[in-house]
Scaffold this motif. Sequence first.
Motif, mmCIF file in Angstrom:
data_model
loop_
_atom_site.group_PDB
_atom_site.id
_atom_site.type_symbol
_atom_site.label_atom_id
_atom_site.label_comp_id
_atom_site.label_asym_id
_atom_site.label_seq_id
_atom_site.Cartn_x
_atom_site.Cartn_y
_atom_site.Cartn_z
ATOM 1 N N GLY A 109 0.787 -1.226 0.000
ATOM 2 C CA GLY A 109 0.000 0.000 0.000
ATOM 3 C C GLY A 109 0.815 1.270 0.000
ATOM 4 N N VAL A 110 2.140 1.167 0.030
ATOM 5 C CA VAL A 110 2.971 2.368 -0.068
ATOM 6 C C VAL A 110 3.251 2.655 -1.542
ATOM 7 N N ASP A 111 3.688 3.883 -1.832
ATOM 8 C CA ASP A 111 3.955 4.269 -3.213
ATOM 9 C C ASP A 111 5.265 3.653 -3.698
ATOM 10 N N GLU A 112 5.202 3.009 -4.857
ATOM 11 C CA GLU A 112 6.362 2.329 -5.435
ATOM 12 C C GLU A 112 7.073 3.199 -6.468
ATOM 13 N N GLN A 113 6.299 3.868 -7.313
ATOM 14 C CA GLN A 113 6.897 4.803 -8.267
ATOM 15 C C GLN A 113 5.848 5.804 -8.717
ATOM 16 N N ALA A 114 6.328 6.940 -9.261
ATOM 17 C CA ALA A 114 5.409 8.002 -9.660
ATOM 18 C C ALA A 114 6.088 8.950 -10.631
ATOM 19 N N VAL A 115 5.269 9.580 -11.451
ATOM 20 C CA VAL A 115 5.692 10.715 -12.264
ATOM 21 C C VAL A 115 4.820 11.889 -11.850
ATOM 22 N N ILE A 116 5.461 12.997 -11.494
ATOM 23 C CA ILE A 116 4.767 14.147 -10.907
ATOM 24 C C ILE A 116 5.041 15.384 -11.753
ATOM 25 N N LEU A 117 4.012 16.163 -12.016
ATOM 26 C CA LEU A 117 4.146 17.426 -12.752
ATOM 27 C C LEU A 117 3.735 18.571 -11.838
ATOM 28 N N LEU A 118 4.559 19.618 -11.816
ATOM 29 C CA LEU A 118 4.322 20.768 -10.944
ATOM 30 C C LEU A 118 4.269 22.051 -11.771
ATOM 31 N N ASN A 119 3.457 23.000 -11.325
ATOM 32 C CA ASN A 119 3.407 24.326 -11.944
ATOM 33 C C ASN A 119 3.038 25.332 -10.864
ATOM 34 N N ASN A 120 3.677 26.505 -10.900
ATOM 35 C CA ASN A 120 3.363 27.524 -9.904
ATOM 36 C C ASN A 120 2.843 28.801 -10.566
ATOM 37 N N GLY A 121 2.591 29.811 -9.750
ATOM 38 C CA GLY A 121 2.018 31.056 -10.252
ATOM 39 C C GLY A 121 2.913 31.818 -11.204
ATOM 40 N N ALA A 122 4.213 31.533 -11.183
ATOM 41 C CA ALA A 122 5.162 32.175 -12.099
ATOM 42 C C ALA A 122 5.336 31.368 -13.383
ATOM 43 N N ASN A 123 4.499 30.340 -13.561
ATOM 44 C CA ASN A 123 4.592 29.429 -14.715
ATOM 45 C C ASN A 123 5.952 28.746 -14.802
ATOM 46 N N GLU A 124 6.516 28.435 -13.634
ATOM 47 C CA GLU A 124 7.719 27.610 -13.550
ATOM 48 C C GLU A 124 7.245 26.164 -13.392
ATOM 49 N N MET A 125 7.680 25.309 -14.292
ATOM 50 C CA MET A 125 7.190 23.940 -14.312
ATOM 51 C C MET A 125 8.291 22.950 -13.945
ATOM 52 N N ALA A 126 7.879 21.792 -13.426
ATOM 53 C CA ALA A 126 8.838 20.740 -13.086
ATOM 54 C C ALA A 126 8.240 19.380 -13.387
ATOM 55 N N SER A 127 9.101 18.483 -13.850
ATOM 56 C CA SER A 127 8.752 17.082 -14.062
ATOM 57 C C SER A 127 9.620 16.248 -13.138
ATOM 58 N N VAL A 128 8.985 15.442 -12.286
ATOM 59 C CA VAL A 128 9.693 14.669 -11.266
ATOM 60 C C VAL A 128 9.352 13.188 -11.450
ATOM 61 N N THR A 129 10.376 12.345 -11.571
ATOM 62 C CA THR A 129 10.166 10.911 -11.742
ATOM 63 C C THR A 129 10.828 10.161 -10.591
ATOM 64 N N LEU A 130 10.078 9.256 -9.947
ATOM 65 C CA LEU A 130 10.567 8.512 -8.779
ATOM 66 C C LEU A 130 10.294 7.029 -8.954
ATOM 67 N N SER A 131 11.204 6.201 -8.463
ATOM 68 C CA SER A 131 10.945 4.761 -8.466
ATOM 69 C C SER A 131 11.815 4.060 -7.431
ATOM 70 N N LEU A 132 11.210 3.083 -6.764
ATOM 71 C CA LEU A 132 11.970 2.198 -5.876
ATOM 72 C C LEU A 132 12.406 0.926 -6.591
ATOM 73 N N THR A 133 11.939 0.734 -7.821
ATOM 74 C CA THR A 133 12.191 -0.541 -8.502
ATOM 75 C C THR A 133 12.780 -0.379 -9.898
ATOM 76 N N ALA A 134 13.129 0.830 -10.290
ATOM 77 C CA ALA A 134 13.760 1.080 -11.589
ATOM 78 C C ALA A 134 14.870 2.096 -11.415
ATOM 79 N N LYS A 135 16.094 1.672 -11.655
ATOM 80 C CA LYS A 135 17.245 2.544 -11.433
ATOM 81 C C LYS A 135 17.293 3.619 -12.511
ATOM 82 N N LEU A 136 17.523 4.849 -12.089
ATOM 83 C CA LEU A 136 17.621 5.987 -12.990
ATOM 84 C C LEU A 136 18.879 6.785 -12.677
ATOM 85 N N PRO A 137 19.440 7.485 -13.665
ATOM 86 C CA PRO A 137 20.569 8.373 -13.364
ATOM 87 C C PRO A 137 20.078 9.512 -12.482
#
Length: 323
Positions: A206-234
């Motif tokens: 029931g815990v989070d294993e992996q996710a892709v997250i998109l963020l945006n703020n009032g200044a239109n600064e955006m971010a893409s965040v990728t997380l995983s406990l089971t897939a190695k990434l640089p």
Amino acid sequence: MRKYNWACIGCGHIAGEMAEALEQKGMNFYALYSRTQKKAEAFARRFGIEKVYGSIGEMLGDKSIDIVYIATPHNRHLEYIIKAAQAGKHILCEKAITLNSYELALAKKVCEENGVILAEAMTIYHMPIFKEAEKIIKNQSLGRLKLIEVNLGTSKEYDMTNRFFAKELAGGAMLDIGVYALSFARFFMSENPTEIKSVYTLAPTGVDEQAVILLNNGANEMASVTLSLTAKLPRRGTASFENGYIDFESYNRSTAATIYFNDGRKPLRLESNPDLSPLTYEIEDMEAALSGENIMRLNLTKDVMEIMTRLRSEWKVRYPEEE
């Protein structure tokens, strides 16, 4: 600068790294407490720690202790923060500092009431590479921030009994590794994101294993965040501005970054001593904070915790302490 006495709660892997960082600065933990006495005694012998206490109350009653470093599982942080604050000790707590934003608000309130400093042991906020990049950004040569790409993926044994997947130990990708990636994004953003989107996968526990997250703020600064406990990434983090971008290598413990300019100028290389533990900079900044410098960035810790709390709420990932 005055010599401060550090005490440690917990004696796991990260506590050992902090002990080694103190040694690089010619220091040692002055005192130690762990619920497992044998482990504590072995840890103390290994790192030359003068005092090993059998109870947390006894250790926090030691008036010689100035700073308490908390290196326990996430779900024990709030308990020890409150006890240390009520004993008048300043606190550096491992990430993630609490389980959620409600716990952090309580921890912050208790620390303010007792006149002590509370900070998260987040390497990104203290490493020289990031401080140097921040100065360059502030001189406006790169222009406005546009986009951030950051990831952190590890390949853990798919064993639901280990701490990374155990709900009773506040496991999951978000609190363990997501806090790094989101702290990287928030470090560069001028304000906290208001628009947050995600896709995610939960482990059988029931815990989070992996996710892709998109963020945006009032200044239109955006971010893409990728997380995983089971897939190695640089472990790369890139902050892109109007006039160029900054690329960080192994950003959570970065000793090198490169700034690339859109106008064809030669890339600018930023480097710091690769032989020094990144945790030494946390030590230096924490001690400077005790002298009155406001450099521990608890405001950013608060913003990141709000993002993580909102996402876990949407994912319906709750720990026993939150029920």
